[in-house]
Motif scaffolding. Structure first.
Motif, PDB file in Angstrom:
ATOM      1  N   ASN A 344       0.867  -1.168   0.000  1.00  0.00           N
ATOM      2  CA  ASN A 344       0.000   0.000   0.000  1.00  0.00           C
ATOM      3  C   ASN A 344       0.909   1.225   0.000  1.00  0.00           C
ATOM      4  O   ASN A 344       1.755   1.370   0.878  1.00  0.00           O
ATOM      5  CB  ASN A 344      -0.925   0.008   1.219  1.00  0.00           C
ATOM      6  N   ALA A 345       0.759   2.088  -1.009  1.00  0.00           N
ATOM      7  CA  ALA A 345       1.677   3.221  -1.158  1.00  0.00           C
ATOM      8  C   ALA A 345       0.908   4.482  -1.510  1.00  0.00           C
ATOM      9  O   ALA A 345      -0.106   4.444  -2.208  1.00  0.00           O
ATOM     10  CB  ALA A 345       2.727   2.928  -2.232  1.00  0.00           C
ATOM     11  N   LYS A 346       1.438   5.614  -1.008  1.00  0.00           N
ATOM     12  CA  LYS A 346       0.945   6.937  -1.378  1.00  0.00           C
ATOM     13  C   LYS A 346       2.112   7.733  -1.951  1.00  0.00           C
ATOM     14  O   LYS A 346       3.159   7.828  -1.317  1.00  0.00           O
ATOM     15  CB  LYS A 346       0.350   7.654  -0.166  1.00  0.00           C
ATOM     16  N   ASN A 372       0.733  14.860  -9.483  1.00  0.00           N
ATOM     17  CA  ASN A 372      -0.167  13.741  -9.229  1.00  0.00           C
ATOM     18  C   ASN A 372      -0.004  13.229  -7.804  1.00  0.00           C
ATOM     19  O   ASN A 372       1.128  13.102  -7.306  1.00  0.00           O
ATOM     20  CB  ASN A 372       0.120  12.593 -10.194  1.00  0.00           C
ATOM     21  N   ASN A 373      -1.120  12.943  -7.160  1.00  0.00           N
ATOM     22  CA  ASN A 373      -1.150  12.223  -5.889  1.00  0.00           C
ATOM     23  C   ASN A 373      -1.775  10.856  -6.166  1.00  0.00           C
ATOM     24  O   ASN A 373      -2.949  10.779  -6.572  1.00  0.00           O
ATOM     25  CB  ASN A 373      -1.955  12.973  -4.837  1.00  0.00           C
ATOM     26  N   VAL A 374      -1.003   9.805  -5.962  1.00  0.00           N
ATOM     27  CA  VAL A 374      -1.444   8.465  -6.348  1.00  0.00           C
ATOM     28  C   VAL A 374      -1.473   7.563  -5.123  1.00  0.00           C
ATOM     29  O   VAL A 374      -0.502   7.514  -4.347  1.00  0.00           O
ATOM     30  CB  VAL A 374      -0.501   7.866  -7.415  1.00  0.00           C
ATOM     31  N   ASN A 375      -2.592   6.845  -4.956  1.00  0.00           N
ATOM     32  CA  ASN A 375      -2.704   5.811  -3.931  1.00  0.00           C
ATOM     33  C   ASN A 375      -2.730   4.461  -4.642  1.00  0.00           C
ATOM     34  O   ASN A 375      -3.598   4.229  -5.504  1.00  0.00           O
ATOM     35  CB  ASN A 375      -3.978   5.985  -3.103  1.00  0.00           C
ATOM     36  N   THR A 376      -1.817   3.596  -4.280  1.00  0.00           N
ATOM     37  CA  THR A 376      -1.698   2.306  -4.952  1.00  0.00           C
ATOM     38  C   THR A 376      -1.765   1.181  -3.933  1.00  0.00           C
ATOM     39  O   THR A 376      -1.033   1.173  -2.943  1.00  0.00           O
ATOM     40  CB  THR A 376      -0.365   2.206  -5.721  1.00  0.00           C
ATOM     41  N   PHE A 377      -2.648   0.237  -4.198  1.00  0.00           N
ATOM     42  CA  PHE A 377      -2.740  -0.960  -3.362  1.00  0.00           C
ATOM     43  C   PHE A 377      -2.728  -2.181  -4.264  1.00  0.00           C
ATOM     44  O   PHE A 377      -3.410  -2.222  -5.289  1.00  0.00           O
ATOM     45  CB  PHE A 377      -4.022  -0.968  -2.535  1.00  0.00           C
ATOM     46  N   PHE A 378      -1.929  -3.172  -3.900  1.00  0.00           N
ATOM     47  CA  PHE A 378      -1.980  -4.428  -4.642  1.00  0.00           C
ATOM     48  C   PHE A 378      -1.658  -5.592  -3.713  1.00  0.00           C
ATOM     49  O   PHE A 378      -0.949  -5.450  -2.711  1.00  0.00           O
ATOM     50  CB  PHE A 378      -1.029  -4.428  -5.843  1.00  0.00           C
ATOM     51  N   THR A 379      -2.238  -6.738  -4.055  1.00  0.00           N
ATOM     52  CA  THR A 379      -1.941  -7.994  -3.379  1.00  0.00           C
ATOM     53  C   THR A 379      -1.680  -9.051  -4.439  1.00  0.00           C
ATOM     54  O   THR A 379      -2.451  -9.197  -5.384  1.00  0.00           O
ATOM     55  CB  THR A 379      -3.102  -8.446  -2.481  1.00  0.00           C
ATOM     56  N   ILE A 380      -0.578  -9.741  -4.288  1.00  0.00           N
ATOM     57  CA  ILE A 380      -0.191 -10.789  -5.223  1.00  0.00           C
ATOM     58  C   ILE A 380       0.015 -12.079  -4.428  1.00  0.00           C
ATOM     59  O   ILE A 380       0.646 -12.072  -3.373  1.00  0.00           O
ATOM     60  CB  ILE A 380       1.108 -10.424  -5.959  1.00  0.00           C
ATOM     61  N   THR A 404      -5.480  -5.334  -7.703  1.00  0.00           N
ATOM     62  CA  THR A 404      -4.954  -3.973  -7.595  1.00  0.00           C
ATOM     63  C   THR A 404      -6.104  -2.984  -7.504  1.00  0.00           C
ATOM     64  O   THR A 404      -7.186  -3.200  -8.048  1.00  0.00           O
ATOM     65  CB  THR A 404      -4.065  -3.606  -8.806  1.00  0.00           C
ATOM     66  N   ASN A 405      -5.829  -1.892  -6.819  1.00  0.00           N
ATOM     67  CA  ASN A 405      -6.797  -0.789  -6.714  1.00  0.00           C
ATOM     68  C   ASN A 405      -5.992   0.500  -6.617  1.00  0.00           C
ATOM     69  O   ASN A 405      -5.400   0.803  -5.584  1.00  0.00           O
ATOM     70  CB  ASN A 405      -7.689  -0.971  -5.487  1.00  0.00           C
ATOM     71  N   ASN A 406      -5.957   1.242  -7.713  1.00  0.00           N
ATOM     72  CA  ASN A 406      -5.176   2.482  -7.783  1.00  0.00           C
ATOM     73  C   ASN A 406      -6.104   3.656  -8.026  1.00  0.00           C
ATOM     74  O   ASN A 406      -6.965   3.596  -8.907  1.00  0.00           O
ATOM     75  CB  ASN A 406      -4.149   2.418  -8.921  1.00  0.00           C
ATOM     76  N   ASP A 407      -5.926   4.712  -7.259  1.00  0.00           N
ATOM     77  CA  ASP A 407      -6.668   5.946  -7.531  1.00  0.00           C
ATOM     78  C   ASP A 407      -5.701   7.120  -7.465  1.00  0.00           C
ATOM     79  O   ASP A 407      -4.702   7.083  -6.735  1.00  0.00           O
ATOM     80  CB  ASP A 407      -7.826   6.134  -6.546  1.00  0.00           C
ATOM     81  N   SER A 408      -5.981   8.137  -8.268  1.00  0.00           N
ATOM     82  CA  SER A 408      -5.076   9.281  -8.336  1.00  0.00           C
ATOM     83  C   SER A 408      -5.864  10.559  -8.556  1.00  0.00           C
ATOM     84  O   SER A 408      -6.970  10.552  -9.113  1.00  0.00           O
ATOM     85  CB  SER A 408      -4.058   9.091  -9.476  1.00  0.00           C
TER      86      SER A 408
END
Length: 892
Positions: A344-346, A372-380, A404-408
């Protein structure tokens, strides 16, 4: 001035001479005077302050042993199956010639007691290092151990090479470590748990297929110390810095013969990424496997998820990472393993770009600022079941999942002759990817071995994008209604089902002739939905469907194929011509319009390997490739690509067809500390899809056509490394050439890009002195379009320093100076970046302490250039500011 001072200091270090060495040379042969290749010569000094020395014979049985003058050594000469010889040697000030004859230990191997283990054992395709012979006890991670092994190198990104060849898989106790990627291993496995490091060339997971399947993989297997084979070990590192900087990095490992559990965590706001695009490639099957299907690799590389992983330049980054891996032996024949990686990253990113549009009629400049402000979540996750009841049978089943679920939220400001505009952007991208894969191999009899591989993939992408501006955009392309502000919304849904299966028979006629036959099928079903509309201030919707927007597109593709390969050996050369027959059946449907097509192609291949010996090889490969378009390229209605781009696919597109050929020469000498690697590759496109652009200022309309003018690309790569005493000298260079056509505003132009990049560096390997690396990179490139030529130059000087002193302290520092020039426009920019740390830990204490600072000079941005078919850009990308950190580490 700072650069000059550091440069002079490192040059002074490089001329340090520790002690005078003498050379002991000679030959080691058997009683019949046959040379013994890879025999070991071990010299153990009687004095405690002298280093142990060793050497290995070359194919002529010759060795070179460098000893410190005025020391006495106990020398042991050994070779597997032969009785060792021992002698005491006093190294005076003159070189000595000394040869040995070893007697075969017939039926006496069980009676011979060897009171030592050679530090390095070399077999045909295996090198084994006994790490205790090379480490000093001050090493913290596997990375530090590998740097002290002869012929092994580790770069800043965690890539490992052995004698110039890159490690592609990492194993621990012969089991895959997480994804098999080297970065997680070298940065996390504790140094004091390692007993041996094995380099396994031409690695194949299924032993019976070695020699049948072509494999260029190099695997690194880590053998643990006996007291670590059923033990919990690892470390925990935490830190804090000014301006509320923090980090926490636990690594916990449990190993036993039946059960393995690993956990790696990382929480920080210092910009450190624990999962990169290369890690992602390993999850998807590895770079070498992906490159066999260029279309899949390009699609993967251009995905939103990959673009996030590739981005290392940002103003701010908060990262929360966790990875867990478990392996359990169910029986002596079967294992089950699983891993889960979540992140999980901002991120805050900012760039400033100056773009020159090259249209001959109306060339102009655009200045653009993006934030850009990006929120990134992923699970592998991956679940693997392996079953190998015998050497003759092997079954493996893998199940993958990626969510994955990314919003910006972004802001774009553009200044150009046609408009001054500000655009707010929002996006929300959800994705789920499931993949099942099964492989089964069985040795049917002495001459036939059969394999089956099958996979199924399901992918569901749901991107939503929103553009808001107070000016009309893309006039004439999208039907906007007048409003106080313009709110444009896009919804897309892409569902993909892909199934593949191949059955292959390996028929061994004799040791020098093999015939391989293959039968398989590839099938895909794609469903694309897109809707573009304007949300008005009164809440009503202005749908763009009446202007040709909106897709409900289905694409079905089936590809049955058969293949025949003949592999034969003549002397030291192996040849494998092959021919594959493919039948392609595909259909498209957009609402009530549908179409079906078919095509048959013969695709030849040819590979050749010449192996002069284990350390000198030539490899040639040729292939005729076919690649079909993606569903996005075929969808026949308009879709918004960006605030200034509209795209329309072409359902009449067919396959691309191109030749590819490569030639590589590799030579290494463990004996001389030398390796050379030279390669060239050529591609020629004869049928391809081509983007056609209608350009109006910065706004553009793109579509695709079939294009049959030939285009070429050519690259030449070379690297050479020579170690002399304690210094390794390196040189590498890369030349690239590419010519391609562009179609802009109904005009076709031939563009040419060329570039050459060369790096010269040297690195030291002292035991009691500071170790350093210093290098210089020079890049030349030019780009010719619309009859105009643009020239770029880039100069980079980099240095790295590491010094263990006063027994308990380790200082590390690195510095990079970069000078960028666009010689055509006169743009010139210089920047430098430096990082440093001081670590303290006493030998018997589990506690360690570190003070560090990154981006010492508080450099604000990086300068770079890029180009496309009709513009050239110079951009500034802003990076993380200076960070001070204090860290505490505890070793379990």
């Amino acid at each position: 001035m700072k650069f000059k001072i550091i440069f002079i200091l490192l040059i002074l270090i490089s001329v340090v001479v520790k002690a005078q060495n003498i050379e002991i040379t000679g030959f080691i042969k058997d009683s019949l005077r046959n040379p013994l290749e890879y025999a070991n010569i071990l010299a153990v000094p009687n004095a405690e302050n002298a280093d142990m020395r060793f050497s290995i014979t070359d194919k002529a049985g010759k060795y070179l042993l460098k000893l410190e003058a005025n020391h006495t050594y106990e020398v042991t000469v050994s070779y597997l199956g032969y009785l060792p010889q021992n002698l005491t040697l006093a190294a005076e000030e003159n070189d000595v010639s000394k040869s040995f004859t070893l007697k075969e230990g017939l039926n006496q191997l069980t009676e011979v007691e060897l009171h030592y283990t050679p530090p390095v054992t070399v077999k045909k395709d295996t090198i084994i290092y006994l790490t205790d012979k090379f480490v000093t006890g001050e090493e913290r991670k596997l990375r530090d151990v590998l740097k002290k092994l002869p012929g092994v190198e580790v770069d800043r990104d965690g890539n490992v090479t052995s004698n110039g060849k890159r490690v592609t898989k990492v194993l621990v106790e012969n089991k895959m470590f997480f994804t098999g990627d080297s970065k997680l291993a070298v940065n996390n496995i504790p140094a004091d748990a390692i007993d041996k490091v094995e380099m396994l060339d031409n690695y194949n997971k299924v032993a019976m297929l070695k020699g049948l399947q072509d494999s260029d993989d190099l695997a690194m297997n880590i053998t643990l110390k006996e007291d670590k084979k059923k033990f919990v070990f690892g470390d925990v590192e935490g830190g804090a810095g000014i301006k509320e900087r923090y980090m926490l990095h636990p690594n916990i490992f449990y190993y036993s013969p039946e059960t393995t559990i690993n956990f790696i965590g990382d929480i920080n706001n210092t910009g450190v990424k624990s999962f990169t695009f290369r890690d992602y490639l390993e999850f998807e099957g590895g770079t070498s496997k992906l490159l066999q299907d260029a279309g899949s690799y390009i699609e993967l590389f251009n995905s939103d998820f990959a673009r996030y992983l590739n981005n290392d330049d940002f103003k701010a980054n908060t990262n929360q990472f966790a990875a867990a891996n478990i392996r359990q032996s169910i029986s002596k024949d079967s294992d089950i393993s699983a891993y889960v990686i979540t992140n999980n990253a901002k991120t805050e990113a900012q760039s400033e770009t100056n773009t020159a549009y090259l249209d001959n009629n109306t060339p102009f400049i655009e200045d653009r600022t993006s934030a850009n402000n990006v929120n990134t979540f992923f699970t592998i996750g991956k679940l693997t079941y392996d079953y190998a009841p015998s050497f003759k049978e092997d079954l493996s089943f893998n199940s993958f999942v990626k969510i994955t679920n990314n919003d910006s939220q972004g802001f774009i400001s553009t200044i150009n002759p046609a408009q001054n505009n500000q655009i707010e952007t929002q996006s929300d991208i959800k994705n789920i990817n499931l993949k099942q894969h099964i492989s089964y191999s069985k040795k049917l009899n002495d001459n036939h071995t059969g394999t089956l591989e099958a996979s199924y993939t399901y992918q569901n992408d749901k991107p939503i994008t929103n553009w808001v501006t107070n000016q009309q955009i893309l006039q004439g392309l999208i039907p906007l209604e007048t409003d106080n502000f313009y709110n444009i919304l896009q919804n897309k849904k892409i569902k993909t089902h892909v199934a593949n299966a191949i059955v292959k028979d390996y028929w061994v006629l004799n040791s020098f002739n093999h015939i391989y036959t293959s039968v398989g099928v590839n099938a895909a079903y794609n469903d694309l939905y897109s809707n573009d509309s304007q949300l008005l201030s009164d809440g009503s919707i202005n749908d763009f469907e009446s202007a040709g927007f909106g897709n409900e597109f289905q694409y079905q593709f089936v590809n049955p194929f058969i293949g025949l390969e003949y592999k034969f050996q003549i002397g030291i050369a192996t040849f494998k011509p092959a021919i594959y027959y493919h039948l392609y059946l595909w259909s498209t449907k957009q609402l009530n319009d549908s179409d079906s097509k078919r095509k048959a192609l013969f695709l030849p291949q040819f590979t050749s390997n010449i192996e002069f010996n284990n350390s000198e090889k030539i490899r040639f490969k040729y292939q005729l490739n076919s690649r079909f378009p993606s569903v996005d390229q075929l969808a026949s209605n308009f879709v918004l690509s960006s605030f200034n781009r509209v795209y329309k696919g072409n359902p009449n597109l067919e396959n691309q067809l191109y030749h590819s050929a490569s030639l590589y020469y590799y030579k290494s000498s463990f004996f001389k500390g030398f390796y050379l690697n030279i390669g060239t590759s050529v591609n020629k496109k004869i049928e391809q899809t081509k983007t056609v652009t209608q350009l109006n200022g910065i706004e553009q309309f793109n579509t695709e056509i079939m294009f049959r003018q030939p285009e070429h690309s050519w690259t030449v790569n070379g690297a050479i490394n020579k170690k002399i005493k304690k210094i390794s000298y390196k040189f590498k260079s890369r030349f690239r050439y590419n010519d391609f056509y562009q179609v802009v505003n109904n005009q076709t132009h031939l563009n040419i890009s060329k570039g050459i990049s060369s790096t010269v560096s040297l690195e030291s390997f002292f035991k009691n002195w500071p170790n350093f690396e210093i290098g210089y990179t020079k890049d030349f490139s030019n780009y010719k379009a619309f009859g105009n030529k643009t020239n770029f130059e880039n100069d980079e000087v980099f240095t790295r320093l590491e010094y263990d002193f006063l027994e308990n302290f380790i200082i590390k520092a690195d510095y990079t100076f970069d000078s960028y020039k666009n010689k055509t426009t006169g743009i010139n920019n210089q920047s430098d970046n430096a990082n440093a740390s001081l670590f303290y830990q006493t030998e018997n204490s589990p506690w360690g302490f570190e003070i560090g600072v990154s981006n010492i000079f508080n450099t604000e941005f990086k300068q770079q250039n890029s180009f496309s078919s009709f513009y050239i850009s110079d951009s500034k990308t802003f990076i993380m500011p200076r960070i001070f950190m204090f860290k505490v580490a505890y070793k379990l």
